[in-house]
Design a protein around this motif. Structure first.
Motif, mmCIF file in Angstrom:
data_model
loop_
_atom_site.group_PDB
_atom_site.id
_atom_site.type_symbol
_atom_site.label_atom_id
_atom_site.label_comp_id
_atom_site.label_asym_id
_atom_site.label_seq_id
_atom_site.Cartn_x
_atom_site.Cartn_y
_atom_site.Cartn_z
ATOM 1 N N VAL A 141 14.934 -5.485 -8.140
ATOM 2 C CA VAL A 141 14.247 -4.449 -7.455
ATOM 3 C C VAL A 141 13.056 -3.875 -8.505
ATOM 4 C CG1 VAL A 141 14.509 -2.150 -6.124
ATOM 5 C CG2 VAL A 141 15.681 -3.749 -6.025
ATOM 6 N N THR A 142 14.191 -3.253 -9.613
ATOM 7 C CA THR A 142 13.533 -2.974 -10.057
ATOM 8 C C THR A 142 11.686 -3.968 -11.170
ATOM 9 O OG1 THR A 142 14.872 -3.261 -12.439
ATOM 10 C CG2 THR A 142 14.644 -1.105 -11.581
ATOM 11 N N ASP A 143 11.705 -5.072 -10.995
ATOM 12 C CA ASP A 143 10.709 -5.976 -11.731
ATOM 13 C C ASP A 143 9.856 -6.188 -10.544
ATOM 14 O OD1 ASP A 143 12.049 -6.609 -14.131
ATOM 15 O OD2 ASP A 143 13.291 -8.764 -13.772
ATOM 16 N N GLY A 144 10.597 -6.227 -9.274
ATOM 17 C CA GLY A 144 9.912 -5.994 -8.290
ATOM 18 C C GLY A 144 8.570 -4.844 -8.222
ATOM 19 N N LEU A 145 9.518 -3.551 -8.290
ATOM 20 C CA LEU A 145 9.015 -2.121 -8.312
ATOM 21 C C LEU A 145 7.500 -1.869 -10.003
ATOM 22 C CD1 LEU A 145 11.481 0.492 -7.703
ATOM 23 C CD2 LEU A 145 9.738 -0.113 -6.460
ATOM 24 N N SER A 146 8.033 -2.457 -10.900
ATOM 25 C CA SER A 146 7.110 -2.914 -11.876
ATOM 26 C C SER A 146 5.946 -2.894 -11.839
ATOM 27 C CB SER A 146 7.972 -3.347 -13.433
ATOM 28 O OG SER A 146 7.087 -3.578 -14.677
ATOM 29 N N SER A 147 6.037 -4.247 -11.170
ATOM 30 C CA SER A 147 5.292 -5.955 -10.956
ATOM 31 C C SER A 147 4.197 -4.779 -9.776
ATOM 32 C CB SER A 147 5.621 -6.843 -10.278
ATOM 33 O OG SER A 147 4.257 -8.151 -10.241
ATOM 34 N N ALA A 148 4.494 -3.655 -8.940
ATOM 35 C CA ALA A 148 3.946 -3.828 -8.085
ATOM 36 C C ALA A 148 2.915 -2.582 -8.434
ATOM 37 C CB ALA A 148 5.269 -2.876 -6.589
ATOM 38 N N LYS A 149 3.470 -1.896 -9.364
ATOM 39 C CA LYS A 149 2.772 -0.762 -9.447
ATOM 40 C C LYS A 149 1.754 -1.453 -11.037
ATOM 41 C CE LYS A 149 6.627 2.418 -10.149
ATOM 42 N NZ LYS A 149 7.176 3.130 -11.273
ATOM 43 N N GLU A 150 1.672 -2.613 -11.808
ATOM 44 C CA GLU A 150 1.003 -3.043 -12.293
ATOM 45 C C GLU A 150 -0.246 -3.467 -11.648
ATOM 46 O OE1 GLU A 150 1.863 -6.054 -14.705
ATOM 47 O OE2 GLU A 150 3.630 -4.927 -15.822
ATOM 48 N N ARG A 151 0.047 -4.096 -10.386
ATOM 49 C CA ARG A 151 -1.157 -4.651 -9.437
ATOM 50 C C ARG A 151 -1.661 -3.338 -8.533
ATOM 51 N NH1 ARG A 151 3.476 -7.958 -6.946
ATOM 52 N NH2 ARG A 151 3.411 -6.682 -5.416
ATOM 53 N N HIS A 152 -0.864 -2.503 -8.627
ATOM 54 C CA HIS A 152 -1.407 -1.223 -7.776
ATOM 55 C C HIS A 152 -2.796 -0.615 -8.629
ATOM 56 C CE1 HIS A 152 -2.223 2.687 -6.744
ATOM 57 N NE2 HIS A 152 -2.211 2.352 -5.548
ATOM 58 N N ALA A 153 -2.392 -0.732 -10.321
ATOM 59 C CA ALA A 153 -3.203 -0.159 -11.175
ATOM 60 C C ALA A 153 -4.384 -1.469 -11.430
ATOM 61 C CB ALA A 153 -2.655 -0.159 -12.252
ATOM 62 N N ASP A 154 -4.118 -2.024 -11.425
ATOM 63 C CA ASP A 154 -5.467 -2.756 -11.247
ATOM 64 C C ASP A 154 -6.110 -3.167 -9.895
ATOM 65 O OD1 ASP A 154 -4.219 -4.388 -13.527
ATOM 66 O OD2 ASP A 154 -3.449 -6.004 -12.916
ATOM 67 N N ALA A 155 -5.656 -3.144 -8.468
ATOM 68 C CA ALA A 155 -6.665 -3.047 -7.750
ATOM 69 C C ALA A 155 -7.242 -1.654 -8.161
ATOM 70 C CB ALA A 155 -5.585 -2.719 -6.888
ATOM 71 N N VAL A 156 -6.622 -0.795 -8.113
ATOM 72 C CA VAL A 156 -7.507 1.189 -8.449
ATOM 73 C C VAL A 156 -8.302 0.750 -9.211
ATOM 74 C CG1 VAL A 156 -7.332 3.085 -9.568
ATOM 75 C CG2 VAL A 156 -5.567 2.547 -7.895
ATOM 76 N N VAL A 157 -8.393 0.271 -10.632
ATOM 77 C CA VAL A 157 -9.187 -0.253 -11.720
ATOM 78 C C VAL A 157 -10.507 -0.748 -10.773
ATOM 79 C CG1 VAL A 157 -9.558 -1.167 -14.032
ATOM 80 C CG2 VAL A 157 -7.928 0.323 -13.147
ATOM 81 N N ARG A 158 -10.213 -2.264 -10.341
ATOM 82 C CA ARG A 158 -11.438 -3.135 -9.663
ATOM 83 C C ARG A 158 -12.447 -2.212 -8.626
ATOM 84 N NH1 ARG A 158 -7.178 -6.490 -9.262
ATOM 85 N NH2 ARG A 158 -7.191 -6.416 -7.332
ATOM 86 N N MET A 159 -11.511 -1.039 -7.972
ATOM 87 C CA MET A 159 -12.025 -0.740 -7.398
ATOM 88 C C MET A 159 -13.150 0.369 -7.463
ATOM 89 S SD MET A 159 -10.523 1.757 -3.805
ATOM 90 C CE MET A 159 -10.615 3.390 -4.921
ATOM 91 N N GLY A 160 -13.270 1.153 -8.000
ATOM 92 C CA GLY A 160 -13.587 2.025 -9.947
ATOM 93 C C GLY A 160 -14.825 1.088 -9.569
ATOM 94 N N GLU A 161 -14.399 -0.178 -10.589
ATOM 95 C CA GLU A 161 -15.235 -0.755 -10.820
ATOM 96 C C GLU A 161 -16.712 -1.640 -9.800
ATOM 97 O OE1 GLU A 161 -13.430 -4.607 -13.145
ATOM 98 O OE2 GLU A 161 -13.185 -2.305 -15.083
ATOM 99 N N THR A 162 -16.174 -1.419 -8.763
ATOM 100 C CA THR A 162 -17.191 -2.300 -8.015
ATOM 101 C C THR A 162 -17.429 -1.175 -6.311
ATOM 102 O OG1 THR A 162 -15.213 -3.643 -7.190
ATOM 103 C CG2 THR A 162 -16.542 -3.255 -5.066
ATOM 104 N N GLN A 163 -16.550 0.496 -7.249
ATOM 105 C CA GLN A 163 -17.891 1.409 -6.548
ATOM 106 C C GLN A 163 -18.973 1.982 -7.455
ATOM 107 O OE1 GLN A 163 -13.949 4.629 -6.438
ATOM 108 N NE2 GLN A 163 -14.098 3.940 -4.215
ATOM 109 N N ALA A 164 -18.878 1.688 -8.658
ATOM 110 C CA ALA A 164 -19.658 2.013 -9.512
ATOM 111 C C ALA A 164 -20.780 1.192 -9.201
ATOM 112 C CB ALA A 164 -18.940 2.237 -10.926
ATOM 113 N N ARG A 165 -20.581 -0.005 -9.390
ATOM 114 C CA ARG A 165 -21.390 -1.183 -9.543
ATOM 115 C C ARG A 165 -22.421 -0.918 -7.645
ATOM 116 N NH1 ARG A 165 -17.916 -6.753 -10.453
ATOM 117 N NH2 ARG A 165 -17.565 -6.102 -13.357
ATOM 118 N N LEU A 166 -21.586 -0.431 -6.813
ATOM 119 C CA LEU A 166 -22.124 -0.370 -5.146
ATOM 120 C C LEU A 166 -23.391 0.602 -5.820
ATOM 121 C CD1 LEU A 166 -22.351 -0.518 -2.233
ATOM 122 C CD2 LEU A 166 -20.593 0.647 -1.999
ATOM 123 N N LYS A 167 -22.569 2.089 -6.413
ATOM 124 C CA LYS A 167 -23.745 3.344 -6.534
ATOM 125 C C LYS A 167 -24.868 2.939 -8.103
ATOM 126 C CE LYS A 167 -24.335 8.026 -8.626
ATOM 127 N NZ LYS A 167 -24.940 7.869 -7.877
#
Length: 159
Positions: free
Chosen positions: A40-66
């Motif tokens: 469970v803790t490994d799954g939560l850690s992995s989910a947090k990492e995937r979420h952080a990566d998705a947030v970074v990708r979304m920010g980069e995509t929004q910057a490119r869109l702008k």
């Protein structure tokens, strides 16, 4: 089987019984840790990492869109004439003698400049790009006397 275990367990001394109960408790705790808590803790850690990566990708995509939206909004006006004539005029205004002006198809122009100061040439190219004339290819060579020669192919934005 349970009756045999109970008989075996009852045959132990009080100290052995306590040690066996402690051992069973520790084994159960270890099994709980390995089977439930650790995954469970490994799954939560992995989910947090995937979420952080998705947030970074979304920010980069929004910057490119702008950037793309800004480019579309700030699109330069139409050139208002043949590309080769506009290039010739702009080069003469900037003080660059063109040794070659060769239209390539209807959408590109090859030019050659025999001698120019590097800073002035790159500034002129920047002005061309801001006005909607893009560099398709560029070859700059050193003349050995603090000037450069340039051969380039230019095209209008959107062509």
């Amino acid at each position: 089987m349970i009756a045999q275990f109970k008989t075996w367990f009852d045959g132990r001394s009080l100290r052995e019984k306590r040690l066996l109960l402690i051992m069973a408790g520790l084994a159960a705790l270890t099994l709980l840790w390995v089977a439930i808590i650790l995954p469970v803790t490994d799954g939560l850690s992995s989910a947090k990492e995937r979420h952080a990566d998705a947030v970074v990708r979304m920010g980069e995509t929004q910057a490119r869109l702008k950037v793309l939206q800004d480019l579309q909004r700030d699109r330069p006006a139409a050139l208002g004439g043949p590309l080769d004539a506009i290039i010739r005029t702009r080069a003469n205004d900037a003080g660059f003698p063109l040794s070659l002006v060769n239209p390539v198809g209807g959408d590109r122009v090859q030019i050659a400049i025999g001698s120019a100061r590097p800073g002035a040439l790159l500034g002129w190219i920047g002005d061309l790009e801001r006005s909607g004339i893009l560099v398709d290819s560029l070859n700059i060579t050193n003349n050995g006397d603090q000037t450069v020669a340039a051969q380039m192919t230019l095209k209008a934005r959107g062509i």
